[in-house]
Design a protein around this motif. Structure first.
Motif, PDB file in Angstrom:
ATOM      1  N   SER A  19       0.838  -1.203   0.000  1.00 29.43           N
ATOM      2  CA  SER A  19       0.000   0.000   0.000  1.00 29.43           C
ATOM      3  C   SER A  19       0.869   1.247   0.000  1.00 29.43           C
ATOM      4  CB  SER A  19      -0.913   0.017   1.236  1.00 29.43           C
ATOM      5  OG  SER A  19      -1.826  -1.047   1.191  1.00 29.43           O
ATOM      6  N   GLY A  20       0.414   2.259  -0.736  1.00 30.51           N
ATOM      7  CA  GLY A  20       1.150   3.509  -0.809  1.00 30.51           C
ATOM      8  C   GLY A  20       0.771   4.254  -2.071  1.00 30.51           C
ATOM      9  N   VAL A  21       1.454   5.337  -2.323  1.00 31.31           N
ATOM     10  CA  VAL A  21       1.235   6.097  -3.554  1.00 31.31           C
ATOM     11  C   VAL A  21       2.401   5.845  -4.496  1.00 31.31           C
ATOM     12  CG1 VAL A  21       0.850   8.362  -4.582  1.00 31.31           C
ATOM     13  CG2 VAL A  21      -0.015   7.883  -2.284  1.00 31.31           C
ATOM     14  N   TYR A  22       2.086   5.383  -5.689  1.00 26.10           N
ATOM     15  CA  TYR A  22       3.097   5.076  -6.693  1.00 26.10           C
ATOM     16  C   TYR A  22       3.165   6.230  -7.689  1.00 26.10           C
ATOM     17  CZ  TYR A  22       3.301   0.394  -4.798  1.00 26.10           C
ATOM     18  OH  TYR A  22       3.491  -0.673  -3.949  1.00 26.10           O
ATOM     19  N   PHE A  23       4.342   6.818  -7.778  1.00 25.47           N
ATOM     20  CA  PHE A  23       4.549   7.934  -8.691  1.00 25.47           C
ATOM     21  C   PHE A  23       5.382   7.497  -9.878  1.00 25.47           C
ATOM     22  CE2 PHE A  23       2.820  11.393  -6.318  1.00 25.47           C
ATOM     23  CZ  PHE A  23       3.058  11.132  -4.983  1.00 25.47           C
ATOM     24  N   CYS A  24       5.074   8.104 -10.994  1.00 28.06           N
ATOM     25  CA  CYS A  24       5.871   7.945 -12.193  1.00 28.06           C
ATOM     26  C   CYS A  24       6.413   9.334 -12.548  1.00 28.06           C
ATOM     27  CB  CYS A  24       4.984   7.411 -13.320  1.00 28.06           C
ATOM     28  SG  CYS A  24       5.766   7.313 -14.928  1.00 28.06           S
ATOM     29  N   ALA A  25       7.621   9.383 -13.068  1.00 29.94           N
ATOM     30  CA  ALA A  25       8.214  10.644 -13.488  1.00 29.94           C
ATOM     31  C   ALA A  25       8.946  10.429 -14.801  1.00 29.94           C
ATOM     32  CB  ALA A  25       9.173  11.175 -12.422  1.00 29.94           C
ATOM     33  N   SER A  26       9.057  11.474 -15.592  1.00 27.59           N
ATOM     34  CA  SER A  26       9.791  11.340 -16.855  1.00 27.59           C
ATOM     35  C   SER A  26      10.646  12.572 -17.093  1.00 27.59           C
ATOM     36  CB  SER A  26       8.837  11.100 -18.024  1.00 27.59           C
ATOM     37  OG  SER A  26       8.094  12.263 -18.353  1.00 27.59           O
ATOM     38  N   SER A  27      11.686  12.380 -17.895  1.00 25.79           N
ATOM     39  CA  SER A  27      12.548  13.496 -18.272  1.00 25.79           C
ATOM     40  C   SER A  27      13.165  13.200 -19.634  1.00 25.79           C
ATOM     41  CB  SER A  27      13.645  13.714 -17.224  1.00 25.79           C
ATOM     42  OG  SER A  27      14.548  12.639 -17.204  1.00 25.79           O
ATOM     43  N   PRO A  28      13.564  14.264 -20.344  1.00 33.67           N
ATOM     44  CA  PRO A  28      14.225  14.046 -21.637  1.00 33.67           C
ATOM     45  C   PRO A  28      15.623  13.496 -21.417  1.00 33.67           C
ATOM     46  CG  PRO A  28      13.452  16.329 -21.387  1.00 33.67           C
ATOM     47  CD  PRO A  28      13.382  15.693 -20.043  1.00 33.67           C
ATOM     48  N   MET A  29      16.198  12.885 -22.430  1.00 34.61           N
ATOM     49  CA  MET A  29      17.566  12.384 -22.342  1.00 34.61           C
ATOM     50  C   MET A  29      18.509  13.547 -22.079  1.00 34.61           C
ATOM     51  SD  MET A  29      19.319   9.722 -22.311  1.00 34.61           S
ATOM     52  CE  MET A  29      18.161   8.547 -22.941  1.00 34.61           C
ATOM     53  N   GLY A  30      19.436  13.351 -21.154  1.00 29.10           N
ATOM     54  CA  GLY A  30      20.420  14.378 -20.860  1.00 29.10           C
ATOM     55  C   GLY A  30      19.937  15.456 -19.908  1.00 29.10           C
ATOM     56  N   ASP A  31      18.722  15.323 -19.436  1.00 24.50           N
ATOM     57  CA  ASP A  31      18.147  16.333 -18.544  1.00 24.50           C
ATOM     58  C   ASP A  31      17.628  15.617 -17.312  1.00 24.50           C
ATOM     59  OD1 ASP A  31      15.827  19.098 -19.102  1.00 24.50           O
ATOM     60  OD2 ASP A  31      16.846  18.393 -17.296  1.00 24.50           O
ATOM     61  N   THR A  32      18.039  16.039 -16.136  1.00 24.75           N
ATOM     62  CA  THR A  32      17.584  15.337 -14.935  1.00 24.75           C
ATOM     63  C   THR A  32      16.412  16.016 -14.255  1.00 24.75           C
ATOM     64  OG1 THR A  32      19.262  16.466 -13.618  1.00 24.75           O
ATOM     65  CG2 THR A  32      19.822  14.288 -14.477  1.00 24.75           C
ATOM     66  N   GLU A  33      15.873  17.104 -14.823  1.00 29.74           N
ATOM     67  CA  GLU A  33      14.667  17.708 -14.256  1.00 29.74           C
ATOM     68  C   GLU A  33      13.496  16.795 -14.600  1.00 29.74           C
ATOM     69  OE1 GLU A  33      13.762  21.686 -15.518  1.00 29.74           O
ATOM     70  OE2 GLU A  33      11.623  21.365 -15.128  1.00 29.74           O
ATOM     71  N   ALA A  34      12.964  16.143 -13.598  1.00 30.22           N
ATOM     72  CA  ALA A  34      11.917  15.156 -13.825  1.00 30.22           C
ATOM     73  C   ALA A  34      10.535  15.727 -13.532  1.00 30.22           C
ATOM     74  CB  ALA A  34      12.165  13.929 -12.952  1.00 30.22           C
ATOM     75  N   PHE A  35       9.579  15.360 -14.367  1.00 26.59           N
ATOM     76  CA  PHE A  35       8.192  15.776 -14.204  1.00 26.59           C
ATOM     77  C   PHE A  35       7.411  14.594 -13.664  1.00 26.59           C
ATOM     78  CE2 PHE A  35       8.439  19.818 -16.397  1.00 26.59           C
ATOM     79  CZ  PHE A  35       9.598  19.681 -17.137  1.00 26.59           C
ATOM     80  N   PHE A  36       6.695  14.824 -12.577  1.00 28.52           N
ATOM     81  CA  PHE A  36       5.976  13.752 -11.909  1.00 28.52           C
ATOM     82  C   PHE A  36       4.512  13.703 -12.323  1.00 28.52           C
ATOM     83  CE2 PHE A  36       8.416  11.741  -8.432  1.00 28.52           C
ATOM     84  CZ  PHE A  36       9.616  12.421  -8.583  1.00 28.52           C
ATOM     85  N   GLY A  37       3.962  12.495 -12.310  1.00 29.38           N
ATOM     86  CA  GLY A  37       2.532  12.320 -12.417  1.00 29.38           C
ATOM     87  C   GLY A  37       1.881  12.519 -11.060  1.00 29.38           C
ATOM     88  N   GLN A  38       0.541  12.465 -11.051  1.00 33.71           N
ATOM     89  CA  GLN A  38      -0.176  12.743  -9.801  1.00 33.71           C
ATOM     90  C   GLN A  38      -0.191  11.535  -8.866  1.00 33.71           C
ATOM     91  OE1 GLN A  38      -1.583  11.734 -12.498  1.00 33.71           O
ATOM     92  NE2 GLN A  38      -3.414  10.549 -12.025  1.00 33.71           N
ATOM     93  N   GLY A  39       0.258  10.396  -9.383  1.00 30.63           N
ATOM     94  CA  GLY A  39       0.366   9.214  -8.541  1.00 30.63           C
ATOM     95  C   GLY A  39      -0.858   8.314  -8.591  1.00 30.63           C
ATOM     96  N   THR A  40      -0.648   7.058  -8.264  1.00 29.43           N
ATOM     97  CA  THR A  40      -1.731   6.089  -8.072  1.00 29.43           C
ATOM     98  C   THR A  40      -1.701   5.669  -6.612  1.00 29.43           C
ATOM     99  OG1 THR A  40      -1.693   5.185 -10.322  1.00 29.43           O
ATOM    100  CG2 THR A  40      -2.587   3.771  -8.585  1.00 29.43           C
ATOM    101  N   ARG A  41      -2.812   5.901  -5.944  1.00 32.20           N
ATOM    102  CA  ARG A  41      -2.899   5.479  -4.530  1.00 32.20           C
ATOM    103  C   ARG A  41      -3.392   4.040  -4.479  1.00 32.20           C
ATOM    104  NH1 ARG A  41      -2.771   7.807   0.305  1.00 32.20           N
ATOM    105  NH2 ARG A  41      -2.695   9.888  -0.611  1.00 32.20           N
ATOM    106  N   LEU A  42      -2.536   3.144  -4.044  1.00 28.75           N
ATOM    107  CA  LEU A  42      -2.867   1.725  -3.956  1.00 28.75           C
ATOM    108  C   LEU A  42      -3.119   1.351  -2.503  1.00 28.75           C
ATOM    109  CD1 LEU A  42      -3.063  -1.142  -5.202  1.00 28.75           C
ATOM    110  CD2 LEU A  42      -0.606  -1.372  -4.779  1.00 28.75           C
ATOM    111  N   THR A  43      -4.269   0.755  -2.271  1.00 25.77           N
ATOM    112  CA  THR A  43      -4.596   0.266  -0.936  1.00 25.77           C
ATOM    113  C   THR A  43      -4.854  -1.229  -1.024  1.00 25.77           C
ATOM    114  OG1 THR A  43      -5.632   2.375  -0.391  1.00 25.77           O
ATOM    115  CG2 THR A  43      -6.126   0.513   1.051  1.00 25.77           C
ATOM    116  N   VAL A  44      -4.086  -1.987  -0.267  1.00 21.09           N
ATOM    117  CA  VAL A  44      -4.263  -3.437  -0.223  1.00 21.09           C
ATOM    118  C   VAL A  44      -4.905  -3.777   1.115  1.00 21.09           C
ATOM    119  CG1 VAL A  44      -3.141  -5.686  -0.415  1.00 21.09           C
ATOM    120  CG2 VAL A  44      -2.216  -3.714  -1.651  1.00 21.09           C
ATOM    121  N   VAL A  45      -6.066  -4.438   1.039  1.00 16.44           N
ATOM    122  CA  VAL A  45      -6.802  -4.746   2.279  1.00 16.44           C
ATOM    123  C   VAL A  45      -6.873  -6.253   2.525  1.00 16.44           C
ATOM    124  CG1 VAL A  45      -8.162  -2.640   2.158  1.00 16.44           C
ATOM    125  CG2 VAL A  45      -9.027  -4.723   1.064  1.00 16.44           C
TER     126      VAL A  45
END
Lengths: 112, 113
Positions: B87-113
């Motif tokens: 359980s937690g929030v899973y984030f994905c981020a992307s950046s262009p090649m050669g650039d480390t400034e990463a842009f994040f998505g809003q995340g997926t909140r996963l709850t395992v019950v």
């Protein structure tokens, strides 16, 4: 070993200043600062590279102290929109991979 | 320009079930990262793709997690079988090649019950 952020939380009145620190036990290549509002994507604020100068825009700036392996984020004359959780993400060694090791976050609340 | 998009935004599943998270990076970004934030803790690195290749998967918790990026565009992260501690929030981020400034998505909140 993740970097340590301090303070963990801070409450301000509009117009007050704040400083958030990010300290690493390992040699830093770069420090990336992000702000996240609840339920939203972390938003990139700025990056500081080893050997680089202090950066900033508007009333948010940051510095990188190589000697101390520490970065500080300065929020001047805070606005309500500054509220959120601030994360520092660090790259170690020769860096430039984009893989970030994040601190635990600092929650900032700005009140009217 | 569209940002990083993640699906679903929330997922609640029972322990032992399978869940697949999807990330659509910004078009043209060769670097794609997966991170996870467990409640109240730091955002933790899981893995890094460069195009379709896994560059670094040192943060993947165990072999119940499988990430793919076929064709170097969108990526999926499958958890099978899910455990409570996933359980937690899973984030994905992307950046262009050669650039480390990463842009994040809003995340997926996963709850395992």
């Amino acid at each position: 070993q993740q970097p340590v952020q301090s303070p963990q939380a801070v409450i301000l009145r509009e117009g007050e200043d704040a400083v958030i620190n990010c300290s690493s036990s390992k040699a830093l290549y770069s420090v990336h600062w992000y702000r996240q509002k609840h339920g939203e994507a972390p938003v990139f604020l700025m990056i500081l590279l080893k050997g680089g100068e202090q950066k900033g825009h508007e009333k948010i700036s940051a510095s990188f102290n190589e000697k101390k392996q520490q970065s500080s984020l300065y929020l001047t004359a805070s606005q309500l929109s500054y509220s959120g959780t601030y994360f520092c993400g660090t790259e170690w060694g020769s860096g430039n991979t984009g893989k970030l090791i994040f601190g635990q976050g600092t929650t900032l609340q700005v009140k009217p | 320009e569209a940002g990083v998009t993640q699906f679903p935004s929330h997922s609640v599943i029972e322990k032992g079930q399978t869940v697949t998270l999807r990330c659509d990076p910004i078009s043209g970004h060769d670097n794609l990262y997966w991170y996870r934030r467990v409640m109240g803790k730091e955002i933790k690195f899981l893995l890094h793709f460069v195009k379709e290749s896994k560059q670094d998967e040192s943060g993947m918790p165990n072999n119940r997690f499988l990430a793919e990026r076929t064709g170097g565009t969108y990526s999926t992260l499958k958890v099978q079988p899910a455990e409570l501690e996933d359980s937690g929030v899973y984030f994905c981020a992307s950046s262009p090649m050669g650039d480390t400034e990463a842009f994040f998505g809003q995340g997926t909140r996963l709850t395992v019950v």
